[in-house]
Design a protein around this motif. Structure first.
Motif, PDB file in Angstrom:
ATOM      1  N   GLU A  91      28.743  28.370  37.293  1.00 24.84           N
ATOM      2  CA  GLU A  91      29.766  27.365  37.615  1.00 24.84           C
ATOM      3  C   GLU A  91      31.117  27.769  37.046  1.00 24.84           C
ATOM      4  N   ALA A  92      31.139  28.391  35.886  1.00 22.91           N
ATOM      5  CA  ALA A  92      32.405  28.839  35.289  1.00 22.91           C
ATOM      6  C   ALA A  92      33.106  29.841  36.206  1.00 22.91           C
ATOM      7  N   ARG A  93      32.351  30.773  36.761  1.00 25.13           N
ATOM      8  CA  ARG A  93      32.950  31.764  37.669  1.00 25.13           C
ATOM      9  C   ARG A  93      33.494  31.092  38.927  1.00 25.13           C
ATOM     10  N   ARG A  94      32.762  30.113  39.442  1.00 25.90           N
ATOM     11  CA  ARG A  94      33.249  29.357  40.608  1.00 25.90           C
ATOM     12  C   ARG A  94      34.548  28.626  40.279  1.00 25.90           C
ATOM     13  N   ARG A  95      34.580  28.011  39.098  1.00 26.32           N
ATOM     14  CA  ARG A  95      35.780  27.270  38.677  1.00 26.32           C
ATOM     15  C   ARG A  95      36.984  28.215  38.592  1.00 26.32           C
ATOM     16  N   ALA A  96      36.797  29.363  37.968  1.00 25.63           N
ATOM     17  CA  ALA A  96      37.899  30.321  37.840  1.00 25.63           C
ATOM     18  C   ALA A  96      38.381  30.768  39.223  1.00 25.63           C
ATOM     19  N   ASP A  97      37.450  30.999  40.145  1.00 29.56           N
ATOM     20  CA  ASP A  97      37.826  31.385  41.508  1.00 29.56           C
ATOM     21  C   ASP A  97      38.619  30.277  42.188  1.00 29.56           C
ATOM     22  N   ARG A  98      38.171  29.028  42.043  1.00 23.46           N
ATOM     23  CA  ARG A  98      38.881  27.894  42.661  1.00 23.46           C
ATOM     24  C   ARG A  98      40.305  27.768  42.126  1.00 23.46           C
ATOM     25  N   HIS A  99      40.499  28.103  40.844  1.00 31.64           N
ATOM     26  CA  HIS A  99      41.819  28.001  40.224  1.00 31.64           C
ATOM     27  C   HIS A  99      42.646  29.281  40.388  1.00 31.64           C
ATOM     28  N   GLY A 100      42.073  30.280  41.016  1.00 33.82           N
ATOM     29  CA  GLY A 100      42.793  31.539  41.184  1.00 33.82           C
ATOM     30  C   GLY A 100      43.118  32.217  39.866  1.00 33.82           C
ATOM     31  N   ALA A 101      42.248  32.035  38.885  1.00 27.88           N
ATOM     32  CA  ALA A 101      42.459  32.592  37.545  1.00 27.88           C
ATOM     33  C   ALA A 101      41.988  34.044  37.525  1.00 27.88           C
ATOM     34  N   GLY A 102      42.894  34.955  37.806  1.00 27.14           N
ATOM     35  CA  GLY A 102      42.554  36.373  37.843  1.00 27.14           C
ATOM     36  C   GLY A 102      42.480  37.027  36.482  1.00 27.14           C
ATOM     37  N   ASN A 103      42.885  36.310  35.446  1.00 23.99           N
ATOM     38  CA  ASN A 103      42.874  36.876  34.095  1.00 23.99           C
ATOM     39  C   ASN A 103      41.710  36.323  33.257  1.00 23.99           C
ATOM     40  N   VAL A 104      40.629  35.941  33.933  1.00 24.01           N
ATOM     41  CA  VAL A 104      39.453  35.347  33.277  1.00 24.01           C
ATOM     42  C   VAL A 104      38.216  36.180  33.582  1.00 24.01           C
ATOM     43  N   GLU A 105      37.385  36.365  32.565  1.00 21.95           N
ATOM     44  CA  GLU A 105      36.066  36.971  32.736  1.00 21.95           C
ATOM     45  C   GLU A 105      35.059  36.101  32.003  1.00 21.95           C
ATOM     46  N   PHE A 106      33.791  36.224  32.395  1.00 23.31           N
ATOM     47  CA  PHE A 106      32.725  35.483  31.730  1.00 23.31           C
ATOM     48  C   PHE A 106      31.594  36.442  31.395  1.00 23.31           C
ATOM     49  N   LEU A 107      30.934  36.159  30.272  1.00 20.16           N
ATOM     50  CA  LEU A 107      29.878  37.035  29.785  1.00 20.16           C
ATOM     51  C   LEU A 107      28.745  36.200  29.205  1.00 20.16           C
ATOM     52  N   ALA A 108      27.526  36.491  29.632  1.00 23.28           N
ATOM     53  CA  ALA A 108      26.346  35.889  29.019  1.00 23.28           C
ATOM     54  C   ALA A 108      26.033  36.697  27.768  1.00 23.28           C
ATOM     55  N   ALA A 109      26.227  36.075  26.612  1.00 26.91           N
ATOM     56  CA  ALA A 109      26.037  36.797  25.354  1.00 26.91           C
ATOM     57  C   ALA A 109      25.779  35.815  24.221  1.00 26.91           C
ATOM     58  N   ASP A 110      25.253  36.347  23.138  1.00 21.91           N
ATOM     59  CA  ASP A 110      25.014  35.596  21.913  1.00 21.91           C
ATOM     60  C   ASP A 110      26.070  36.033  20.905  1.00 21.91           C
ATOM     61  N   ILE A 111      26.928  35.116  20.508  1.00 21.50           N
ATOM     62  CA  ILE A 111      28.043  35.479  19.630  1.00 21.50           C
ATOM     63  C   ILE A 111      27.588  35.895  18.239  1.00 21.50           C
ATOM     64  N   GLN A 112      26.330  35.673  17.919  1.00 13.84           N
ATOM     65  CA  GLN A 112      25.818  36.087  16.612  1.00 13.84           C
ATOM     66  C   GLN A 112      25.459  37.566  16.582  1.00 13.84           C
ATOM     67  N   THR A 113      25.037  38.093  17.723  1.00 14.80           N
ATOM     68  CA  THR A 113      24.471  39.437  17.720  1.00 14.80           C
ATOM     69  C   THR A 113      25.144  40.410  18.672  1.00 14.80           C
ATOM     70  N   ASP A 114      25.747  39.926  19.732  1.00 14.94           N
ATOM     71  CA  ASP A 114      26.340  40.826  20.724  1.00 14.94           C
ATOM     72  C   ASP A 114      27.729  41.276  20.282  1.00 14.94           C
ATOM     73  N   HIS A 115      27.952  42.555  20.407  1.00 11.27           N
ATOM     74  CA  HIS A 115      29.242  43.136  20.046  1.00 11.27           C
ATOM     75  C   HIS A 115      30.220  42.894  21.195  1.00 11.27           C
ATOM     76  N   LEU A 116      31.272  42.163  20.932  1.00 14.77           N
ATOM     77  CA  LEU A 116      32.254  41.816  21.955  1.00 14.77           C
ATOM     78  C   LEU A 116      33.493  42.701  21.886  1.00 14.77           C
ATOM     79  N   GLY A 117      33.453  43.691  21.029  1.00 15.16           N
ATOM     80  CA  GLY A 117      34.593  44.600  20.895  1.00 15.16           C
ATOM     81  C   GLY A 117      35.211  44.500  19.513  1.00 15.16           C
ATOM     82  N   GLU A 118      35.708  45.590  19.012  1.00 11.31           N
ATOM     83  CA  GLU A 118      36.333  45.631  17.683  1.00 11.31           C
ATOM     84  C   GLU A 118      37.819  45.304  17.809  1.00 11.31           C
ATOM     85  N   ALA A 119      38.260  44.270  17.074  1.00 10.79           N
ATOM     86  CA  ALA A 119      39.672  43.857  17.069  1.00 10.79           C
ATOM     87  C   ALA A 119      40.217  43.719  18.494  1.00 10.79           C
ATOM     88  N   ARG A 120      39.443  43.079  19.347  1.00 12.67           N
ATOM     89  CA  ARG A 120      39.773  42.961  20.772  1.00 12.67           C
ATOM     90  C   ARG A 120      40.637  41.742  21.093  1.00 12.67           C
TER      91      ARG A 120
END
Length: 196
Positions: free
Chosen positions: A89-118
């Motif tokens: 639903e989040a991806r659909r919402r972003a598409d409806r709003h024309g939000a081209g600067n948005v990405e979504f990721l299924a991840a666990d913030i405790q264990t998944d590396h989201l990038g260093e100083a990103r």
């Protein structure tokens, strides 16, 4: 080769998969409760055009799209959640709003590396309190934020300090003579970060 993810919040991921349809059905009503404190936390981020921001426990992406609007086309927003159903639903919402600067990721913030100083900023509206291991989540967040980065989030106070929960709790107790059942999953729960 795809990488294997270890989800420390496996019970929470299963729970959110089960409740996602109900969450989406009543999202408008839930938003009336969550919007005001969420906007206060968002304002405290002092977002500027060009910032990169991560939305932790983004659910159906409403706040992620709002964050993306605040950072403009030169910036970007990443929404992270455990629930594949809510992220659809989040991806659909972003598409409806024309939000081209948005990405979504299924991840666990405790264990998944989201990038260093990103990221310049990190935000969460009622998401961090569901972490099974808050110290691990906050340590991981420290790595993804750039030096001078900022985290702003909303979580529940204790039941006694939270009328939204206390009033129905007291009504159930008065009507049935028994306290409502503990949330499932019992740990983490709505009040896991209630102690200041």
């Amino acid at each position: 080769m795809p990488r294997t993810q270890t989800i420390a919040n496996a019970r929470a991921a299963e729970y959110w998969s089960q409740v996602a349809p109900s969450w989406l059905e009543f999202e408008h009503e839930l938003e009336t409760i969550s919007e005001w404190p969420g906007q206060l936390a968002m304002n405290r981020l002092d977002l500027e055009p060009g910032h990169t921001v991560v939305d932790l426990g983004c659910g159906s992406g409403l706040t992620t799209v709002q964050l993306a609007e605040r950072v403009g086309e030169a910036g970007s927003a990443l929404g992270v959640d455990l629930s594949a159903e809510l992220l659809t639903e989040a991806r659909r919402r972003a598409d409806r709003h024309g939000a081209g600067n948005v990405e979504f990721l299924a991840a666990d913030i405790q264990t998944d590396h989201l990038g260093e100083a990103r990221f310049d900023r990190a935000y969460s509206r009622f998401g961090l309190m569901f972490c099974a291991d808050p110290p691990a989540a906050f340590a991981n967040l420290r790595h993804v934020l750039r030096p001078g980065g900022r985290l702003s989030f909303v979580c529940f106070q204790s039941v006694a300090e939270n009328e939204w929960m206390l009033v129905p709790y007291a009504a159930a107790l008065a009507a049935t003579g028994a306290a409502p059942a503990a949330p499932d999953p019992p740990q983490p729960d709505l009040f896991s970060l209630a102690d200041p």
